[in-house]
Design a protein around this motif. Structure first.
Motif, PDB file in Angstrom:
ATOM      1  N   TRP A 131      -6.104   6.555  -6.152  1.00 19.99           N
ATOM      2  CA  TRP A 131      -5.091   5.521  -5.937  1.00 19.99           C
ATOM      3  C   TRP A 131      -5.663   4.129  -6.129  1.00 19.99           C
ATOM      4  O   TRP A 131      -4.975   3.139  -5.935  1.00 19.99           O
ATOM      5  CB  TRP A 131      -4.530   5.630  -4.525  1.00 19.99           C
ATOM      6  CG  TRP A 131      -3.615   6.787  -4.354  1.00 19.99           C
ATOM      7  CD1 TRP A 131      -3.913   7.993  -3.787  1.00 19.99           C
ATOM      8  CD2 TRP A 131      -2.253   6.869  -4.749  1.00 19.99           C
ATOM      9  NE1 TRP A 131      -2.821   8.810  -3.802  1.00 19.99           N
ATOM     10  CE2 TRP A 131      -1.785   8.144  -4.396  1.00 19.99           C
ATOM     11  CE3 TRP A 131      -1.382   5.983  -5.378  1.00 19.99           C
ATOM     12  CZ2 TRP A 131      -0.482   8.559  -4.642  1.00 19.99           C
ATOM     13  CZ3 TRP A 131      -0.086   6.395  -5.612  1.00 19.99           C
ATOM     14  CH2 TRP A 131       0.340   7.665  -5.253  1.00 19.99           C
ATOM     15  N   LEU A 174       0.344   0.078  -5.178  1.00 20.49           N
ATOM     16  CA  LEU A 174       1.132   1.156  -4.585  1.00 20.49           C
ATOM     17  C   LEU A 174       0.478   1.666  -3.313  1.00 20.49           C
ATOM     18  O   LEU A 174       1.165   1.960  -2.322  1.00 20.49           O
ATOM     19  CB  LEU A 174       1.289   2.297  -5.595  1.00 20.49           C
ATOM     20  CG  LEU A 174       2.263   2.053  -6.745  1.00 20.49           C
ATOM     21  CD1 LEU A 174       2.203   3.197  -7.738  1.00 20.49           C
ATOM     22  CD2 LEU A 174       3.676   1.877  -6.225  1.00 20.49           C
ATOM     23  N   ARG A 175      -0.846   1.794  -3.316  1.00 18.02           N
ATOM     24  CA  ARG A 175      -1.533   2.269  -2.117  1.00 18.02           C
ATOM     25  C   ARG A 175      -1.358   1.273  -0.972  1.00 18.02           C
ATOM     26  O   ARG A 175      -1.135   1.658   0.177  1.00 18.02           O
ATOM     27  CB  ARG A 175      -3.022   2.465  -2.434  1.00 18.02           C
ATOM     28  CG  ARG A 175      -3.828   3.106  -1.314  1.00 18.02           C
ATOM     29  CD  ARG A 175      -3.253   4.485  -0.965  1.00 18.02           C
ATOM     30  NE  ARG A 175      -4.019   5.124   0.091  1.00 18.02           N
ATOM     31  CZ  ARG A 175      -4.832   6.145  -0.103  1.00 18.02           C
ATOM     32  NH1 ARG A 175      -4.970   6.655  -1.306  1.00 18.02           N
ATOM     33  NH2 ARG A 175      -5.500   6.667   0.904  1.00 18.02           N
ATOM     34  N   ALA A 177       1.109  -0.677  -0.635  1.00 21.16           N
ATOM     35  CA  ALA A 177       2.520  -0.708  -0.259  1.00 21.16           C
ATOM     36  C   ALA A 177       2.928   0.473   0.612  1.00 21.16           C
ATOM     37  O   ALA A 177       4.057   0.502   1.113  1.00 21.16           O
ATOM     38  CB  ALA A 177       3.396  -0.744  -1.512  1.00 21.16           C
ATOM     39  N   GLU A 178       2.019   1.440   0.792  1.00 21.75           N
ATOM     40  CA  GLU A 178       2.365   2.595   1.622  1.00 21.75           C
ATOM     41  C   GLU A 178       2.752   2.173   3.041  1.00 21.75           C
ATOM     42  O   GLU A 178       3.607   2.784   3.656  1.00 21.75           O
ATOM     43  CB  GLU A 178       1.180   3.576   1.664  1.00 21.75           C
ATOM     44  CG  GLU A 178       1.007   4.358   0.374  1.00 21.75           C
ATOM     45  CD  GLU A 178      -0.145   5.339   0.464  1.00 21.75           C
ATOM     46  OE1 GLU A 178      -0.900   5.286   1.450  1.00 21.75           O
ATOM     47  OE2 GLU A 178      -0.293   6.146  -0.456  1.00 21.75           O
ATOM     48  N   ASP A 180       3.828  -0.958   3.732  1.00 24.93           N
ATOM     49  CA  ASP A 180       4.559  -2.216   3.614  1.00 24.93           C
ATOM     50  C   ASP A 180       5.791  -1.997   2.738  1.00 24.93           C
ATOM     51  O   ASP A 180       5.748  -2.202   1.522  1.00 24.93           O
ATOM     52  CB  ASP A 180       3.640  -3.286   3.008  1.00 24.93           C
ATOM     53  CG  ASP A 180       4.254  -4.682   3.055  1.00 24.93           C
ATOM     54  OD1 ASP A 180       5.477  -4.789   3.261  1.00 24.93           O
ATOM     55  OD2 ASP A 180       3.502  -5.669   2.868  1.00 24.93           O
ATOM     56  N   PRO A 181       6.912  -1.547   3.325  1.00 23.12           N
ATOM     57  CA  PRO A 181       8.124  -1.269   2.525  1.00 23.12           C
ATOM     58  C   PRO A 181       8.618  -2.479   1.741  1.00 23.12           C
ATOM     59  O   PRO A 181       9.131  -2.332   0.624  1.00 23.12           O
ATOM     60  CB  PRO A 181       9.148  -0.840   3.585  1.00 23.12           C
ATOM     61  CG  PRO A 181       8.334  -0.381   4.752  1.00 23.12           C
ATOM     62  CD  PRO A 181       7.108  -1.230   4.752  1.00 23.12           C
ATOM     63  N   LEU A 184       6.643  -2.690  -1.422  1.00 19.11           N
ATOM     64  CA  LEU A 184       7.059  -1.641  -2.349  1.00 19.11           C
ATOM     65  C   LEU A 184       8.347  -2.019  -3.059  1.00 19.11           C
ATOM     66  O   LEU A 184       8.475  -1.831  -4.279  1.00 19.11           O
ATOM     67  CB  LEU A 184       7.238  -0.319  -1.596  1.00 19.11           C
ATOM     68  CG  LEU A 184       7.674   0.880  -2.442  1.00 19.11           C
ATOM     69  CD1 LEU A 184       6.654   1.176  -3.519  1.00 19.11           C
ATOM     70  CD2 LEU A 184       7.886   2.107  -1.557  1.00 19.11           C
ATOM     71  N   ARG A 185       9.324  -2.585  -2.334  1.00 22.38           N
ATOM     72  CA  ARG A 185      10.584  -3.020  -2.956  1.00 22.38           C
ATOM     73  C   ARG A 185      10.339  -4.125  -3.970  1.00 22.38           C
ATOM     74  O   ARG A 185      10.932  -4.127  -5.060  1.00 22.38           O
ATOM     75  CB  ARG A 185      11.568  -3.490  -1.882  1.00 22.38           C
ATOM     76  CG  ARG A 185      12.229  -2.354  -1.104  1.00 22.38           C
ATOM     77  CD  ARG A 185      13.432  -2.862  -0.333  1.00 22.38           C
ATOM     78  NE  ARG A 185      13.061  -3.896   0.636  1.00 22.38           N
ATOM     79  CZ  ARG A 185      12.680  -3.632   1.877  1.00 22.38           C
ATOM     80  NH1 ARG A 185      12.621  -2.378   2.300  1.00 22.38           N
ATOM     81  NH2 ARG A 185      12.368  -4.612   2.707  1.00 22.38           N
ATOM     82  N   TYR A 187       7.629  -4.655  -5.706  1.00 21.61           N
ATOM     83  CA  TYR A 187       6.978  -4.054  -6.882  1.00 21.61           C
ATOM     84  C   TYR A 187       8.001  -3.314  -7.740  1.00 21.61           C
ATOM     85  O   TYR A 187       8.052  -3.484  -8.967  1.00 21.61           O
ATOM     86  CB  TYR A 187       5.871  -3.108  -6.423  1.00 21.61           C
ATOM     87  CG  TYR A 187       5.289  -2.274  -7.530  1.00 21.61           C
ATOM     88  CD1 TYR A 187       4.335  -2.794  -8.400  1.00 21.61           C
ATOM     89  CD2 TYR A 187       5.697  -0.959  -7.718  1.00 21.61           C
ATOM     90  CE1 TYR A 187       3.810  -2.039  -9.430  1.00 21.61           C
ATOM     91  CE2 TYR A 187       5.175  -0.187  -8.745  1.00 21.61           C
ATOM     92  CZ  TYR A 187       4.229  -0.726  -9.592  1.00 21.61           C
ATOM     93  OH  TYR A 187       3.717   0.031 -10.615  1.00 21.61           O
ATOM     94  N   GLN A 188       8.842  -2.489  -7.102  1.00 23.30           N
ATOM     95  CA  GLN A 188       9.839  -1.721  -7.858  1.00 23.30           C
ATOM     96  C   GLN A 188      10.847  -2.634  -8.535  1.00 23.30           C
ATOM     97  O   GLN A 188      11.255  -2.393  -9.679  1.00 23.30           O
ATOM     98  CB  GLN A 188      10.540  -0.742  -6.920  1.00 23.30           C
ATOM     99  CG  GLN A 188       9.635   0.365  -6.405  1.00 23.30           C
ATOM    100  CD  GLN A 188      10.297   1.215  -5.351  1.00 23.30           C
ATOM    101  OE1 GLN A 188      11.236   0.781  -4.675  1.00 23.30           O
ATOM    102  NE2 GLN A 188       9.824   2.439  -5.184  1.00 23.30           N
TER     103      GLN A 188
END
Length: 295
Positions: A131, A174-175, A177-178, A180-181, A184-185, A187-188
């Motif tokens: 990761w 990504l790791r 963001a595990e 940190d929701p 993650l949002r 990034y997406q």
């Protein structure tokens, strides 16, 4: 007659006695013979040649041992090397990582053979490396910069250039963001934003070409976008091949639209078992039967 190998034999032995391998010694000068020729001369014929060569090799081992002393590393050095593996880019080979003067990968492996507890720590660092670590070595500002680049330049471009920019691998984001929701949002959303705009950005770059721009102005805009792009591509090919002058492209545009419509229009070349309209159970063959319509 003195052979060419015999003429340089003493020079080669001197290099071997200084600590060089036979192969490296032979490659050090162009006049030296290849390895098979040298071995044939040294180990064949006069047995004294072999004795002298073995003595030179023994002296070379002593010289090399005195020159290359094994380094000693502290516990902090080993911990730092494990941390470098843990946070490293998975695309880089472990042997090629910069361990910052700490124990390199082969030294870590050697210790792991002798120390089960250390072997477990090394395996954990290597396992989590897929990761790219948890991006602990990157600041929030660097992660924000990475996401902005993904949004404006695209995911593929970022993957190719993140190392040169000194920014985290996308797996590291990504790791991180595990836990940190919100990250993650972000990034997406950045990835989706590039996908949504990449088609328009591509079209904008094409319009910078005067041939494409002239054809784009000539083709009617009342047709569907995908069909229009096909027509533009066909005309562009004709222009650059010299079959149609760029000044006359407007007079050919309508004909190319009709040609495309004859070939690809959804109102022609229908399959015989295709419904006559959406939601209908009646196919094109059955539609010609009077019984279907009740008469």
């Amino acid at each position: 007659m003195v052979s060419k190998v015999e003429q340089v034999f003493d020079q080669i032995l001197a290099l071997v006695a200084s600590g060089m391998t036979i192969r490296d010694a032979l490659k050090s000068r162009p006049e030296f013979p290849p390895n098979p020729t040298f071995k044939s001369f040294a180990y064949g014929g006069d047995p004294q040649r072999r004795v002298r060569l073995e003595a030179a090799k023994a002296a070379g081992k002593v010289a090399a041992a005195g020159r290359y002393k094994s380094r000693s590393f502290t516990v902090e050095n080993y911990c730092r090397s494990l941390d470098i593996i843990f946070t490293s880019d998975p695309a880089v080979r472990l042997e090629d990582l910069d361990y910052e003067n700490g124990p390199p990968y082969h030294t870590l492996r050697y210790r792991a053979v002798r120390d089960a507890a250390f072997a477990s720590r090394l395996n954990t660092a290597m396992k989590d490396r897929k990761w790219g670590g948890r991006a602990r070595t990157y600041s929030d500002a660097q992660v924000d910069q990475a996401i902005n680049i993904i949004r404006t330049e695209g995911h593929a471009r970022y993957r190719e250039s993140h190392a040169q920019r000194g920014l985290p691998h996308y797996c590291q984001i990504l790791r991180r963001a595990e836990g940190d929701p919100a990250l993650l949002r972000r990034y997406q959303n950045a990835v989706r934003a590039w996908v949504d705009t990449s088609g328009e950005l591509h079209r904008t770059s094409l319009l910078a070409n005067h041939i494409y721009r002239s054809i784009d102005d000539a083709v009617p805009r009342g047709i569907e976008r995908a069909d229009r792009e096909d027509v533009i591509s066909d005309l562009f090919e004709q222009v650059i091949s010299g079959r149609i002058p760029i000044d006359n492209v407007a007079s050919f545009a309508s004909e190319f639209v009709r040609r495309h419509d004859r070939m690809f229009s959804r109102h022609r070349n229908r399959s015989l078992d295709e419904p006559v309209f959406n939601g209908s159970r009646i196919d094109s063959v059955s539609a010609d039967s009077p019984e279907v319509w009740g008469y």
